[in-house]
Motif scaffolding. Structure first.
Motif: not given
Lengths: 313, 427, 279
Positions: A260-270
């Motif tokens: 999901g990181g860095p800084v939430g840049a890859t926080t998808t719904l999954a």
């Protein structure tokens, strides 16, 4: 599935009226195991999870087998107010959109090349499938190692190509490139299947049609867009919608690569749903995310099929 | 004197309990959830310890359950939901709130022999407080220590045992070494701080914040006012320090502790900050790492308010509720068995380097590697436990990356941290 | 057009494109193999070596020696094989029913199936455990097999249906006239004709079950029952970055899939293509 929709258009072959009832019974029996499996292990859990999304459901509910309490959509409003849902939907859309588009373009290119029967085409077609059969968790580990900072291959290549100016490039550590890191890994895993399906579709396109067009002076691109692609419409529709679903559901790659990181840049719904449910132990909130996730996916797939169907007619 | 008395009492109680109960007790079974069993070295130690305990107390059967560190809570909830009992857990402090909220652990003071219970160091036991009670007892503890590659420091003509005690001194130390190793191609990190967005990093950054004189949470479990002094200054100085380290290449952004451990073991890191038990993985990369590894405490003067404060981490025991008297006895005996010099010394010196948390073990020798850092264990700060601790701490890494790497302003970085932290706290 | 005018330029372009694309697809696999043969000290080098300077089989040795890896391997084989068998059986029946009989609620059924296919695994995990608990199947391979199979049944059924579509109906008519019952007709006359389809479905399910991670990690607890992905993650990936070991495990984990694919690729490809293309 689709094949059977078209089957529905045919005349039932046992058309003696007296047999109709027996057929129904027989058919029911045959379908029963599949239906039971789907209902018990997919539909009921989904309904359960949607119901859970409207309640406060935490650890004690699980350990004490206690039902959740209705909380007036608090899970949804809390996620929405914090901007979590919006951001996750945006990132998911970007991930799915880019991955599917690139997979299609690269797969199409490779299929077009292989379709010209270069030397060793059969061999190439076989070894091409290796990434596809490698388990996703292992694929994730492999790319994590390739992107590793320090000691990773990509980092070394970047330092060579920049003449030693950038020596600590960590693909997955930078906000702007992390999602691309996952996309590339996804691409690597999915291009083979896409190529295979498109290639098979291409081989169904009648040669004489293409030859006729060529004699008429149609350029390569014209032939591609006006003859080949329209002819392959159903293959493209199926393989692209499979690709969309696959990427919407993607979790193991994110879990092994970025979390999901860095800084939430890859926080998808999954990733968001997993974090809410299993990291913060707020199961109601996790269920709310998956419910939204489900809705978005269903809408996208339906829209996609609608557009493709309409163009077909 | 008090200590000696307690010790004596404990010894008497122990032998009395051992003799009297071994004869009469009905057999009991303890289901012991132990995540350390998935790591080979620790697993061997635990297997031997459990086996020899069972041999000494034939009426007790300890049924060890291997669980994954990352899905521990899921395992408990699943098992409890399906009617299995969770009697004893080896865990970390940050798990306490979740397990207490899950309503299945009880306070150790109701289970453990009072004389032995009194022997735990208060400053460690204090960390296990949640919802008005102490819900775990430590096996051992650690605070943040600086691991130093002695060979690399000495090769630059400096002394490894003269680690700076002020922030300015530290910067000079770093710059001198950086200048020396500028073109070596061998050294990748001069002074490593972890900034990856994982739970262990969050705890590490929180400890650094503490060293700068900040305090993240209030005593009643709310987010402290980060805009008031001393927090505001501590935060600004801490973020500037991270930026200084990352911008100059002294530390690599977004590395996990395990990355530093591996790189340190490979000889590419001059110094980095970790929990003492991180040495286990250093040793796995290079079996001879003990020859070049020394430790030091963080500088005592860190910025305006930093006075050598530190936070404590601990591997601790959590005890399930719903135990019968026999099981309580057994757990009490087992914890005493695990927490004594005779059995734990080897572990603390060879497997998981750490400090003792019980006065009964005051004479237990500390690993020579930790000798340098041992002086840093005064000024331990108490930290309130809260349910979403893991996420609240993890967001610290996000803030550091935001400020030090992605160019957010101090105000924006801190503000978005406050928003995120409160999102997790208010749920 | 271009490649007619400049055949050589086109051929060169094609060769370059093939080279780049296949480098992208295959080099990572090579890299995994190379790392698995390097000692850790060699892996942790700023300038990586293309081929191990000193071949080291330590990674493989450690894996095979400690016994646990083989247990995970065997479990994964058992689970994947059971799932493949179950999915085949279920999808033969359901696929035949869908292909041969037309009823009004077929559409609803198909919609249900395609909906099921889209479900994210994570959303099912919590209640799935509750359901298996009521059935007394938690922490067992059987429970895992049922849960994993359910996710693949929709696709498998549509695949099988497309194979049945290709079998002429006259056969059943003739069998019916000969007095052969419905079930017997299916098992004795029709099924042998769709063996390629059964193989395709079986291998596909095997591959997909081998890939499963999320189900196993939620539903199976005892280390003696752990599957490969789960065992890899839990045993070898803790806080240790032993890349030699991880890559060796990855190679061993991927190898059976590669072998199976090469042996059966004719059926696999045919099956997948049939499922997608005929649609």
């Amino acid at each position: 599935m689709r094949s059977s929709i078209s089957a529905a258009g045919r005349r039932p072959f046992w058309d003696l009226r007296s047999r109709k009832r027996q057929d129904l019974l027989f058919c029911l029996c045959l379908l029963l195991p599949a239906v039971v499996l789907c209902v018990a292990f997919i539909l009921i859990p989904i309904v359960d999870s949607v119901a859970m999304s409207f309640t406060t459901y935490k650890i004690a509910n699980l350990t004490k087998n206690r039902p959740g309490e209705w909380n007036d959509f608090a899970n949804y409003t809390r996620l929405w107010k914090a901007g979590k849902l919006q951001s996750a939907i945006g990132i998911t859309a970007r991930f799915v959109g880019i991955t599917v588009a690139l997979t299609f373009v690269v797969g199409m290119t490779l299929a077009l090349i292989l379709n010209t029967q270069p030397r060793g085409a059969r061999f190439l077609r076989s070894v091409m499938m290796i990434p596809w059969v490698i388990p996703t968790v292992i694929a994730g580990l492999l790319w994590a190692w390739i992107y590793a900072n320090p000691y990773g291959l990509v980092q070394y290549l970047v330092s060579v190509f920049t003449g030693g100016r950038v020596t600590d490039f960590g693909m997955l550590n930078i906000k702007g490139t992390a999602l691309w890191g996952v996309i590339i890994a996804g691409l690597w895993k999915q291009v083979p299947l896409m190529t295979l399906l498109l290639l098979a579709g291409m081989q169904n396109v009648p040669d004489d049609l293409l030859e006729a067009a060529e004699i008429d002076g149609a350029g390569y691109l014209t032939r591609l867009i006006h003859i080949l692609i329209p002819y392959m419409r159903s293959v493209i529709a199926v393989s692209v919608s499979m690709c969309i679903i696959e990427n919407f559901k993607q979790y193991p790659l994110f879990a092994t690569l970025t979390n999901g990181g860095p800084v939430g840049a890859t926080t998808t719904l999954a990733v968001l749903s997993y974090d809410e449910a299993f990291v913060n132990n707020n199961y109601g909130s996790g269920a709310a995310v998956t419910t939204v996730w489900l809705l978005v996916m269903v809408v996208v797939v339906l829209l996609f099929n609608l557009v493709f169907r309409r163009e077909k007619d | 004197m008090k200590r000696l008395l307690a010790l004596l009492l404990a010894a008497v109680m122990l032998s009395a309990a051992g003799c009297a109960l071994a004869e009469e007790h009905a057999p009991v079974t303890i289901r012991y959830y132990n995540y350390a069993l998935s790591e080979t070295a620790k697993a061997d130690w635990w297997k031997n310890t459990v086996a020899s305990f069972e041999a000494a107390n034939p009426w007790v059967t300890i049924e060890s359950v291997t669980v994954d560190y990352n899905s521990m809570i899921q395992t408990f909830t699943n098992d409890l939901g399906s009617g299995m009992s969770v009697d004893l857990i080896l865990g970390e402090i940050s798990w306490i709130p979740a397990l207490v909220d899950g309503e299945f652990i009880q306070q150790p003071k109701d289970v453990i022999d009072p004389a032995f219970y009194d022997g735990y160091y208060d400053y460690v036991l204090d960390q296990m407080t949640y919802a008005g009670g102490v819900y775990a007892v430590p096996h051992y503890y650690t605070n943040s220590v600086v691991f130093i590659n002695k060979d690399l420091v000495e090769a630059a003509g400096m002394k490894a045992d003269e680690f700076p005690t002020t922030l300015d001194g530290l910067k000079t130390w770093i710059e001198t070494l950086a200048a020396f190793y500028k073109d070596s191609g061998k050294v990748s990190t001069i002074f490593g701080l972890t900034t990856a967005e994982v739970p262990a990093t969050g705890a590490n950054i929180n400890a650094i914040f503490n060293a700068f004189g900040g305090q993240l949470l209030t005593d009643d479990g709310k987010l402290a006012d980060l805009k008031a002094e001393p927090n505001a200054t501590a935060m600004a100085e801490m973020l500037d320090f991270y930026k200084y380290l990352i911008a100059n290449g002294y530390t690599q952004e977004n590395l996990k502790l395990k990355d530093y451990r591996a790189a340190f073991g490979a000889g590419n890191v001059v110094a980095y900050v970790d929990s003492s038990w991180g040495y286990a993985q250093i040793g796995e990369v290079d079996g001879n790492a003990a020859n070049f590894t020394v430790t030091a405490p963080l500088p005592t003067v860190m910025g305006t308010y930093g006075q050598g404060n530190s936070l404590v981490e601990s591997h601790c025991f959590l005890i399930g509720d719903g135990l019968d008297e026999g099981q309580k006895e057994a757990i009490s005996l087992f914890l005493q068995y695990c927490t004594c010099t005779e059995n734990l010394e080897y572990y603390l010196n060879n497997i998981g380097l750490a400090f003792v948390a019980h006065e009964g073990m005051a004479d237990c020798p500390v690993s020579p590697i930790l000798a340098g850092a041992a002086q840093g264990v005064s000024h331990v700060q108490r930290q309130t436990q809260i349910g979403p601790m893991v996420s609240v701490q993890k967001q610290l890494a996000t803030m550091v990356l935001d400020y030090a790497v992605n160019g957010a302003s101090l105000e924006d970085a801190v503000n978005s941290y406050i928003t995120e932290a409160e999102y997790y706290i208010d749920q | 057009m271009k490649h007619k005018r400049h055949p050589h330029a086109a051929a060169v372009c094609k060769a370059v494109a093939i080279a780049i694309l296949f480098l992208f697809l295959l080099f990572p696999v090579y890299w995994m193999l190379a790392t698995s043969l390097k000692t850790n000290v060699e892996s942790y080098r700023i300038v990586p070596s293309l081929w191990p300077e000193r071949l080291s089989l330590d990674g493989y040795r450690t894996l095979l020696r400690d016994g646990k890896f083989l247990v995970y391997y065997r479990n994964n084989l058992a689970v994947s094989a059971m799932a493949a068998a179950l999915i085949c059986a279920v999808s033969i029946f359901a696929g035949y029913a869908l292909s041969r009989f037309r009823f009004r609620w077929n559409v609803i059924l198909l919609a249900t199936f395609s909906f099921s296919q889209m479900m994210p695994v994570i959303s099912r995990l919590i209640s799935l455990y509750g359901i298996l608990r009521r059935l007394g199947m938690t922490d067992s391979h059987l429970g895992l097999v049922l849960a994993v199979s359910a996710t693949q049944v929709p696709f498998a059924v549509s695949l099988m249906a497309s194979f049945f579509d290709g079998i002429p109906r006259d056969l059943e008519e003739a069998a019916w006239v000969d007095g052969c019952g419905r079930m017997k007709t299916l098992l004795r006359i029709i099924m042998p004709l769709v063996v390629p389809g059964i193989l395709a479905v079986g291998i596909y399910s095997f591959l997909m079950t081998w890939d499963d991670y999320l189900h196993a990690i939620t539903l199976v607890r005892s280390p003696a029952l752990w599957t490969l992905s789960q065992g890899l993650k839990l045993t070898y990936l803790g806080e240790v970055s032993d890349w030699q070991l991880i890559n060796a495990a990855s190679i061993l984990g991927a190898l059976p899939m590669i072998v199976i694919f090469f042996f059966f690729q004719k059926y696999m490809v045919k099956g997948l293509v049939a499922g997608a293309v005929k649609g």
